[in-house]
Design a protein around this motif. Structure first.
Motif, PDB file in Angstrom:
ATOM      1  N   VAL A   1      36.886 -15.092  36.147  1.00  0.00           N
ATOM      2  CA  VAL A   1      37.192 -16.955  36.488  1.00  0.00           C
ATOM      3  C   VAL A   1      37.167 -17.162  35.315  1.00  0.00           C
ATOM      4  O   VAL A   1      37.553 -18.738  35.046  1.00  0.00           O
ATOM      5  N   THR A   2      37.026 -16.932  34.025  1.00  0.00           N
ATOM      6  CA  THR A   2      37.560 -17.925  33.007  1.00  0.00           C
ATOM      7  C   THR A   2      37.963 -17.542  32.939  1.00  0.00           C
ATOM      8  O   THR A   2      39.239 -18.222  32.110  1.00  0.00           O
ATOM      9  N   GLU A   3      39.331 -16.784  32.819  1.00  0.00           N
ATOM     10  CA  GLU A   3      40.939 -16.941  32.622  1.00  0.00           C
ATOM     11  C   GLU A   3      41.621 -17.945  33.114  1.00  0.00           C
ATOM     12  O   GLU A   3      42.619 -18.587  33.512  1.00  0.00           O
ATOM     13  N   ARG A   4      40.796 -17.747  34.899  1.00  0.00           N
ATOM     14  CA  ARG A   4      41.508 -19.099  35.505  1.00  0.00           C
ATOM     15  C   ARG A   4      41.030 -19.786  35.824  1.00  0.00           C
ATOM     16  O   ARG A   4      41.833 -21.243  35.791  1.00  0.00           O
ATOM     17  N   THR A   5      40.307 -20.295  34.590  1.00  0.00           N
ATOM     18  CA  THR A   5      39.201 -22.009  34.105  1.00  0.00           C
ATOM     19  C   THR A   5      39.584 -22.268  33.544  1.00  0.00           C
ATOM     20  O   THR A   5      39.660 -23.027  33.201  1.00  0.00           O
ATOM     21  N   GLY A   6      40.359 -21.392  32.035  1.00  0.00           N
ATOM     22  CA  GLY A   6      40.671 -21.896  30.904  1.00  0.00           C
ATOM     23  C   GLY A   6      39.879 -21.901  29.903  1.00  0.00           C
ATOM     24  O   GLY A   6      39.281 -22.336  28.287  1.00  0.00           O
ATOM     25  N   LYS A   7      37.954 -21.817  30.482  1.00  0.00           N
ATOM     26  CA  LYS A   7      36.975 -21.662  29.448  1.00  0.00           C
ATOM     27  C   LYS A   7      36.142 -20.755  29.851  1.00  0.00           C
ATOM     28  O   LYS A   7      35.540 -20.322  31.507  1.00  0.00           O
ATOM     29  N   PHE A   8      34.730 -20.281  29.240  1.00  0.00           N
ATOM     30  CA  PHE A   8      34.064 -19.330  29.776  1.00  0.00           C
ATOM     31  C   PHE A   8      33.511 -20.026  31.331  1.00  0.00           C
ATOM     32  O   PHE A   8      32.595 -19.955  30.966  1.00  0.00           O
ATOM     33  N   SER A   9      33.418 -19.105  31.512  1.00  0.00           N
ATOM     34  CA  SER A   9      32.408 -18.255  32.900  1.00  0.00           C
ATOM     35  C   SER A   9      31.476 -17.254  32.832  1.00  0.00           C
ATOM     36  O   SER A   9      31.441 -16.389  33.241  1.00  0.00           O
ATOM     37  N   ASN A  10      30.148 -18.101  33.536  1.00  0.00           N
ATOM     38  CA  ASN A  10      28.713 -17.014  33.154  1.00  0.00           C
ATOM     39  C   ASN A  10      28.217 -17.215  34.440  1.00  0.00           C
ATOM     40  O   ASN A  10      26.973 -16.602  35.097  1.00  0.00           O
ATOM     41  N   ILE A  11      29.598 -17.256  35.599  1.00  0.00           N
ATOM     42  CA  ILE A  11      28.785 -17.348  36.617  1.00  0.00           C
ATOM     43  C   ILE A  11      27.934 -15.543  37.364  1.00  0.00           C
ATOM     44  O   ILE A  11      27.257 -15.751  38.515  1.00  0.00           O
ATOM     45  N   PHE A  12      29.108 -15.012  37.242  1.00  0.00           N
ATOM     46  CA  PHE A  12      28.585 -12.938  36.887  1.00  0.00           C
ATOM     47  C   PHE A  12      27.707 -12.810  36.092  1.00  0.00           C
ATOM     48  O   PHE A  12      26.799 -11.453  36.479  1.00  0.00           O
ATOM     49  N   TYR A  13      26.962 -13.645  34.962  1.00  0.00           N
ATOM     50  CA  TYR A  13      26.109 -13.844  34.228  1.00  0.00           C
ATOM     51  C   TYR A  13      24.460 -13.580  35.507  1.00  0.00           C
ATOM     52  O   TYR A  13      24.092 -13.392  34.973  1.00  0.00           O
ATOM     53  N   ASP A  14      24.806 -14.573  35.385  1.00  0.00           N
ATOM     54  CA  ASP A  14      23.517 -15.036  36.855  1.00  0.00           C
ATOM     55  C   ASP A  14      22.728 -13.670  37.342  1.00  0.00           C
ATOM     56  O   ASP A  14      23.287 -13.019  37.685  1.00  0.00           O
ATOM     57  N   TYR A  15      21.401 -14.076  36.692  1.00  0.00           N
ATOM     58  CA  TYR A  15      20.286 -12.972  37.966  1.00  0.00           C
ATOM     59  C   TYR A  15      20.511 -13.515  38.616  1.00  0.00           C
ATOM     60  O   TYR A  15      20.147 -12.486  39.850  1.00  0.00           O
ATOM     61  N   ARG A  16      20.596 -14.266  39.206  1.00  0.00           N
ATOM     62  CA  ARG A  16      21.187 -14.448  40.827  1.00  0.00           C
ATOM     63  C   ARG A  16      22.792 -13.652  41.339  1.00  0.00           C
ATOM     64  O   ARG A  16      22.374 -13.610  42.370  1.00  0.00           O
ATOM     65  N   SER A  17      23.063 -13.292  40.788  1.00  0.00           N
ATOM     66  CA  SER A  17      24.337 -12.579  40.808  1.00  0.00           C
ATOM     67  C   SER A  17      24.240 -11.407  41.676  1.00  0.00           C
ATOM     68  O   SER A  17      23.092 -10.597  40.945  1.00  0.00           O
ATOM     69  N   VAL A  18      24.995 -10.858  42.642  1.00  0.00           N
ATOM     70  CA  VAL A  18      24.849 -10.030  43.350  1.00  0.00           C
ATOM     71  C   VAL A  18      24.594  -8.517  42.399  1.00  0.00           C
ATOM     72  O   VAL A  18      24.523  -7.630  43.114  1.00  0.00           O
ATOM     73  N   SER A  19      25.341  -9.029  41.432  1.00  0.00           N
ATOM     74  CA  SER A  19      26.654  -7.646  40.234  1.00  0.00           C
ATOM     75  C   SER A  19      25.666  -7.621  39.800  1.00  0.00           C
ATOM     76  O   SER A  19      25.383  -6.176  39.443  1.00  0.00           O
ATOM     77  N   VAL A  20      24.059  -8.906  39.057  1.00  0.00           N
ATOM     78  CA  VAL A  20      23.183  -8.005  38.728  1.00  0.00           C
ATOM     79  C   VAL A  20      21.889  -7.918  39.338  1.00  0.00           C
ATOM     80  O   VAL A  20      21.563  -6.304  38.641  1.00  0.00           O
ATOM     81  N   VAL A  21      22.073  -7.946  40.452  1.00  0.00           N
ATOM     82  CA  VAL A  21      21.153  -7.108  41.091  1.00  0.00           C
ATOM     83  C   VAL A  21      21.588  -5.590  41.363  1.00  0.00           C
ATOM     84  O   VAL A  21      19.863  -4.366  41.243  1.00  0.00           O
ATOM     85  N   ALA A  22      23.306  -5.624  41.324  1.00  0.00           N
ATOM     86  CA  ALA A  22      22.772  -3.954  42.032  1.00  0.00           C
ATOM     87  C   ALA A  22      22.870  -2.689  40.535  1.00  0.00           C
ATOM     88  O   ALA A  22      22.080  -1.835  40.394  1.00  0.00           O
ATOM     89  N   SER A  23      23.061  -4.132  38.650  1.00  0.00           N
ATOM     90  CA  SER A  23      23.237  -2.692  37.626  1.00  0.00           C
ATOM     91  C   SER A  23      21.391  -2.931  37.910  1.00  0.00           C
ATOM     92  O   SER A  23      20.772  -1.919  37.222  1.00  0.00           O
ATOM     93  N   ALA A  24      21.097  -3.843  37.884  1.00  0.00           N
ATOM     94  CA  ALA A  24      18.808  -3.536  37.590  1.00  0.00           C
ATOM     95  C   ALA A  24      18.406  -2.782  38.540  1.00  0.00           C
ATOM     96  O   ALA A  24      17.213  -1.477  37.903  1.00  0.00           O
ATOM     97  N   THR A  25      19.288  -2.897  39.900  1.00  0.00           N
ATOM     98  CA  THR A  25      18.069  -1.796  40.885  1.00  0.00           C
ATOM     99  C   THR A  25      18.617   0.314  40.222  1.00  0.00           C
ATOM    100  O   THR A  25      17.889   0.751  40.123  1.00  0.00           O
ATOM    101  N   GLY A  26      20.186   0.248  40.034  1.00  0.00           N
ATOM    102  CA  GLY A  26      21.049   1.513  39.260  1.00  0.00           C
ATOM    103  C   GLY A  26      19.669   2.167  38.676  1.00  0.00           C
ATOM    104  O   GLY A  26      19.570   3.197  38.198  1.00  0.00           O
TER     105      GLY A  26
END
Length: 347
Positions: free
Chosen positions: A236-261
């Motif tokens: 997302v950062t590469e495509r938009t040309g600026k840093f994107s923290n959307i996957f860092y957000d605590y609502r992100s399913v990927s963060v839910v997965a890592s926290a659960t693990g």
């Protein structure tokens, strides 16, 4: 052999210590993402790797809270008096410390203040946060307000009802992530309530898996969450040309997965190396709130002294700065506790 009751306490202490260290690592490494978001060079990638690997930290803190408090029958008077003494008083004290530090820095930069300016500045910072990390305490206070009601509901709910709640929460998170709803209140509200319930559910659920299989599933969840967060952030950062923290957000399913693990791995394994390491981990766990409150101030003065993620190569600079910050952030509340009434404000 560790007694069963002690084992339960031990894994929670371990988990709290892991989350505490992870918060510091996150705040040491995250500036690299913003400083190098145009070139995405090796420094940016190291920031992304460290940040993605420890993004579970705040959700895990909330999951611990759900584990400890949701099963309890709560006496409201005792419950809120403990929260005020344990959470609110140290928070107000350290907020004032951050406010004073900001005022001193502004004064050093040549800005002058009348009395009403100082009062207005202080009130504004108390309302909206005297430091960027203190949002967590505002959120935690809101969670404490609903825990007595949420706990009563969850203790009288069937397993299928809890599973339905968690499934709905994860689906809402996924819709938020891919629907680009920003900070829409409807999607934001349930974010951390879901983590409360998730912590309670995992801590009480018997998944009828062998320890070996459970560990493998947990490790897979953690690694999958980290990789998706890391690569998603890059794409997302590469495509938009600026840093994107959307996957860092605590609502992100990927963060839910890592926290659960991480939660399941730590619950399954009462890590003990030797009594010195165990004592250190226990101390970090006990001081975790005080460490959280003060560590950003410690990082600020370390940075002023030239010590940060890039004082040498970040591969070494990030962990070294984090370790130094951890021990100084432990020392501060330990010293404050020795002052008259210091135990009430240390955290």
């Amino acid at each position: 052999m560790i007694p069963k009751a002690k084992t339960k306490t031990l894994w929670i202490e371990n988990l709290r210590a892991i989350a505490t260290v992870s918060v510091i690592l996150l705040h040491v490494s995250s500036p690299l993402l913003y400083a190098h978001d145009e070139s995405l060079n090796s420094y940016w990638w190291l920031g992304n790797v460290f940040d993605s690997a420890v993004r579970y930290c705040v959700p895990v803190f909330v999951m611990i809270t759900g584990t400890l408090l949701l099963p309890q029958e709560i006496d409201l008077k005792v419950y809120f008096s403990r929260r005020i003494s344990r959470i609110l008083i140290p928070f107000l004290f350290w907020s004032l410390v951050y406010i004073c530090n900001d005022l001193l820095q502004l004064r050093a930069d040549g800005k002058s203040f009348a009395v009403h300016d100082i009062i207005s500045f202080s009130i504004s910072h108390l309302l909206y946060g005297a430091s960027y990390h203190l949002w967590y305490v505002y959120m935690l206070i809101c969670l404490y307000l609903v825990i007595p009601f949420l706990g009563r509901w969850i203790r009288h709910s069937s397993e299928k009802q809890i599973q339905y709640f968690l499934s709905l929460w994860i689906c809402i998170n996924a819709v938020w992530l891919f629907g680009n709803f920003g900070n829409n209140t409807v999607f934001y509200f349930g974010q951390f309530i879901g983590y409360l319930v998730l912590g309670y559910y995992i801590s009480t659920k018997d998944f009828k898996l062998s320890l070996k299989v459970s560990d493998k599933v947990a490790l897979l969840l953690y690694l999958t969450g980290v990789v998706v967060t890391l690569l998603g952030t890059y794409i997302v950062t590469e495509r938009t040309g600026k840093f994107s923290n959307i996957f860092y957000d605590y609502r992100s399913v990927s963060v839910v997965a890592s926290a659960t693990g991480i939660f399941i791995l730590t619950k399954n394994n009462a890590f003990t190396v030797n009594r010195h390491v165990s004592s250190l981990v226990s101390l970090i766990g006990k001081l975790s709130y005080g460490i959280y409150l003060v560590h950003v101030l410690v990082l600020y003065f370390l940075d002023k002294s030239g010590i940060n993620a890039t004082f040498i190569h970040p591969l070494i600079g990030i962990p070294l700065t984090a370790i130094l910050c951890l021990f100084l952030s432990m020392l501060v509340p330990l010293l404050v506790q020795k002052l008259p009434y210091g135990k009430y404000i240390a955290g």
